[in-house]
Each structure stands twice: as structure tokens, then as C-alpha cells.
Design an enzyme around this catalytic site. Structure first.
Site, PDB file in Angstrom:
ATOM      1  CG  ASP A 164      -1.824   1.196   1.285  1.00  0.00           C
ATOM      2  OD1 ASP A 164      -2.623   1.354   0.338  1.00  0.00           O
ATOM      3  OD2 ASP A 164      -1.745   1.977   2.249  1.00  0.00           O
ATOM      4  CD  GLU A 248      -5.379   0.928  -3.572  1.00  0.00           C
ATOM      5  OE1 GLU A 248      -6.589   1.102  -3.478  1.00  0.00           O
ATOM      6  OE2 GLU A 248      -4.586   1.209  -2.670  1.00  0.00           O
ATOM      7  CB  CYS A 300     -12.865  -6.561   8.265  1.00  0.00           C
ATOM      8  SG  CYS A 300     -12.085  -7.686   9.441  1.00  0.00           S
ATOM      9  CB  CYS A 303     -14.588 -11.334   9.298  1.00  0.00           C
ATOM     10  SG  CYS A 303     -15.258  -9.654   9.335  1.00  0.00           S
ATOM     11  CB  CYS A 319     -13.814  -5.699  12.271  1.00  0.00           C
ATOM     12  SG  CYS A 319     -15.079  -6.521  11.278  1.00  0.00           S
ATOM     13  CB  CYS A 322     -14.603 -10.598  13.142  1.00  0.00           C
ATOM     14  SG  CYS A 322     -13.315  -9.498  12.556  1.00  0.00           S
ATOM     15  CG  ASP A 329      -1.471   3.017   6.645  1.00  0.00           C
ATOM     16  OD1 ASP A 329      -2.322   3.538   5.900  1.00  0.00           O
ATOM     17  OD2 ASP A 329      -0.856   3.634   7.534  1.00  0.00           O
TER      18      ASP A 329
HETATM   19 ZN   LIG Z   1     -13.947  -8.332  10.652  1.00  0.00          ZN
END
Ligand SMILES: [Zn+2]
Length: 395
Positions: A164, A248, A300, A303, A319, A322, A329
Site C-alpha cells: 500500500d 494498488e 476487514c 472476516c 471491525c 468480528c 495501512d
Molecule cells: Zn472483521
């Protein structure tokens, strides 16, 4: 000078309605001009270099004609223009039959110039086929060699990695490492800023201003060199240590960031990504550039819940599904790798909740944790290991 004389002669012939001057005629005029007072110094210049100037002019004309007839791929080229001394950047090229030579002492022998001391930035992997000597606007001389190489693929390795690119850190890796620009680069950038401020204060046209302009050019060149070195070291290390890398697409980066910051960093990012790409090809590694609309900072990595954009100052979040604490980052880097189909784990994107200083999670500050300093140590290790330049591409 030769280039300009020849160009002027062709222009004059064209204006007078005479036929296009051939190379033979130009060459004959060049020889004749050596006898005139204004051009007598040409006798001191290697003939090959003079011929090279004519050859360069021919290339310029060929591109121009091809462009007119629509035969040329790529950008349209204009008519050749006079080369200016004010261009501040000059170069001459010596091909193999100019009989330049790299001496065992490490000096470079140039025809009609003599032996010059060279500070080698790297070893030549084989006999060079040509050398270009460049004088840049800062008054420094460089020799750039063309060498034939056929680097082999590196032995296959296990790790794959997502990268990233950002403003806070130059790059954050899916294995949790955060890489900032090295100190030598930051120092060069600081000096450049100071020189630029000096330049703005100087009167236009004063002798002092010209002196300062040269200083700014030198500082500029130093920044460019330092940045290129940094890009080379990092891209070499990443390609050497990983079987596949994913980045990216840079267009995404601009969306959430200010236009100024983007424009400043865009050039650096694309140069770096280009290095990754060609080194991957050179050494038989996989290179992935992931598409424009992957929501890398919204998902996330533990999950895969996509819970929408977060303001830029949120560096760590929990999150909602989860309950994992995530580093913005590293989470993005993991998602970049995943979007490219690389199998990476999300574990490095997770932040241990007891290490999350809640009051520090706000704009402008950076959460420091034990894990963080361990990562920093990892980066210096990366650099200690990555300093040797082992790419072998032609310059
Ligand atoms: Zn999650």
C-alpha cells in the site's frame, strides 16, 4: 554546434526551394567548415562525435517526417529545433567505433579528451557498447553506459506480498512492515526547500540569482538521485524476497487525498511501481496491479466484512462484525494482495487491543506500540540486506 549548423543549412535549402540536403553534403560542409575561423575548434573534437551530431539530426528529421505521414507510433514529433546552450544540459555519445575504453585503473578513456577519473556507481556487468557523457544543469558530469545483459530468473521463493503506497509512510507491506523514506532523502528534500526559498528572495536577473539557481539545480539533482536510490533499494529487496508482489493502481490513491499531496507524490510512486514491474519481469517474479475500485480500506481483512469508508484520521479501528482491531495501512496492503489473488494472512493487520492507546487514535498522531518498534527494526534489517544494487538493466 554541429547539430545547429546542419539544421540551419537544411532549413536554408528548404526555404530557397532547393532539394533536401543529403548526409553526404552535410558531411562535406562540416569538413569545409573546419577551415573557417569560427569553427576551427572542431578539429579538436573527435570526428565520431561530430558524425554523431549529424546522425542525431537525421533521427530527429526521420521522426518528424514519419510523424507527418502518420507512420510513427507514439506522440507526434515536431520539426527539429536548434539546440540551445541555455538548455543547461548537454550530452555527447561515443559508440564502440569511437574507441572509448574503460581502463583497468578504473578511468575512462575518451577520444580527444583523454583519461578521466570516474566514480563508479556500480560495476559494469560486461563490455559497454556505448557511453553517453552528460553535463547536467548543476554542472556535474555523468557517464551512462549501454551494456548487453541477460539476467536470469531468480530461484523461486515462497513469500508473496501486497503493498500500500501512501503519504504517511512511503509503503506499507501486508506483512506489517511500514517503510518511510530514508534519512538521506529527507535531508536532501529539506535542503532543496531552503534553497528554493533563497531563490524566491533574490532579485530577477541579478548575478546572485544565477548562483542561487545553480544551487537549486544541484539540490534538485541530489533529491532526484536520493529518491531513485531509495526506489531501487526497496524495489530490489521486494522483488528479491517475494515470489509475487501486488500494488494498488495509483489512480485510487488520489481519491481520498488532497490534490497537492497527490501531485507531489504521484511522480515518485509511478517511478517506483515501474521499477517493481520491470524488475519482476527481469527476475521472473509475478507483478500485479489491482484495479481502480477495490475498496481496500473499507474491508476487514480478517472476516472480509465491507463496512464502508472511514475518515482519513482513523488509523486503527475495530471491525463491527468480528471485533478485530485493524491497522488501516496494513489492512489495505493485505487487501491489495488478496485482490490480486495472492494468499496472505491478515494476522499482521491485527493490532492487539491492549496495545491500542485509545487517546492517541486521532488526526495527526501516530499510535506507537511495541509492535511498531519491532516493525521499524525489521525495516532497517530490510535495508541493511537490500543496499547492494543487484539489478543489471541497461541504463
Ligand atoms: Zn472483521
Amino acid at each position: 554546434m554541429v547539430f545547429n549548423d546542419a539544421l540551419a543549412a537544411r532549413e536554408a535549402a528548404y526555404q530557397a526551394g532547393e532539394p533536401y540536403l543529403t548526409d553526404g553534403e552535410l558531411s562535406a560542409r562540416l569538413t569545409a567548415s573546419k577551415a573557417t575561423a569560427g569553427r576551427v575548434w572542431l578539429n579538436d573534437v573527435s570526428a565520431v562525435v561530430l558524425q554523431q551530431a549529424l546522425a542525431d539530426l537525421n533521427t530527429a528529421y526521420r521522426n518528424f517526417f514519419a510523424s507527418l505521414q502518420g507512420k510513427r507510433n507514439g506522440p507526434k514529433t515536431g520539426k527539429p529545433t536548434l539546440r540551445s546552450r541555455k538548455d543547461h544540459r548537454q550530452s555527447i555519445r561515443f559508440t564502440a567505433n569511437a574507441r572509448f575504453k574503460v581502463l583497468p585503473s578504473g578511468k575512462l578513456r575518451l577520444p580527444k579528451i583523454g583519461n578521466v577519473q570516474v566514480r563508479w556507481s556500480r560495476l559494469l556487468p560486461s563490455e559497454p557498447s556505448s557511453v553517453t557523457v552528460i553535463r547536467d544543469s548543476a554542472g556535474r558530469y555523468f557517464a551512462s553506459f549501454v551494456v548487453e545483459t541477460s539476467p536470469g530468473a531468480l530461484p523461486e521463493t515462497g513469500p508473496v506480498i501486497g503493498i500500500d503506497l501512501g503519504l504517511r509512510h512511503f509503503a506499507v507491506l501486508s506483512d506489517g512492515r511500514k517503510i518511510t523514506a530514508p534519512r538521506f532523502l529527507r535531508r536532501a528534500e529539506k535542503l532543496l526547500k531552503r534553497r528554493q526559498r533563497e531563490l524566491w528572495r533574490k532579485q530577477n536577473g541579478s548575478a546572485n540569482r544565477d548562483k542561487t539557481r545553480r544551487k537549486v539545480a544541484r539540490a534538485h539533482a541530489r533529491v532526484a538521485d536520493a529518491r531513485r536510490d531509495f526506489h531501487h533499494q526497496l524495489s530490489t529487496a521486494l522483488i528479491r524476497d517475494n515470489q509475487a508482489v501486488a500494488v494498488e493502481d495509483l489512480a485510487v490513491q488520489g481519491l481520498g487525498r488532497t490534490r497537492l499531496a497527490k501531485s507531489v507524490h504521484d511522480a515518485g510512486w509511478s517511478a517506483f511501481v515501474a521499477m517493481l514491474e520491470y524488475k519482476a519481469r527481469l527476475y521472473g517474479r509475478e507483478f500485479h496491479r489491482i484495479g481502480r475500485f477495490e475498496p481496500t480500506s473499507q474491508t476487514c481483512s480478517a472476516c472480509r466484512l465491507k463496512d464502508g469508508p472511514k475518515p482519513l484520521h482513523v488509523r486503527i479501528w475495530r471491525c463491527g462484525s468480528c471485533g478485530t482491531w485493524l491497522d488501516r495501512d496494513v489492512n489495505a496492503a493485505v487487501n491489495v494482495a488478496r485482490a490480486a489473488g495472492l494468499a496472505v494472512t491478515a494476522c499482521r493487520a491485527q493490532v492487539r487491543p491492549d496495545l491500542v492507546p485509545a487517546q492517541r487514535v486521532e488526526a495527526g498522531t501516530h499510535p506507537k506500540s511495541h509492535r511498531q518498534s519491532a516493525r521499524q527494526a525489521g525495516i532497517s534489517a530490510l535495508f541493511r540486506g537490500g543496499v547492494e544494487v543487484n539489478e543489471r538493466a541497461s541504463p
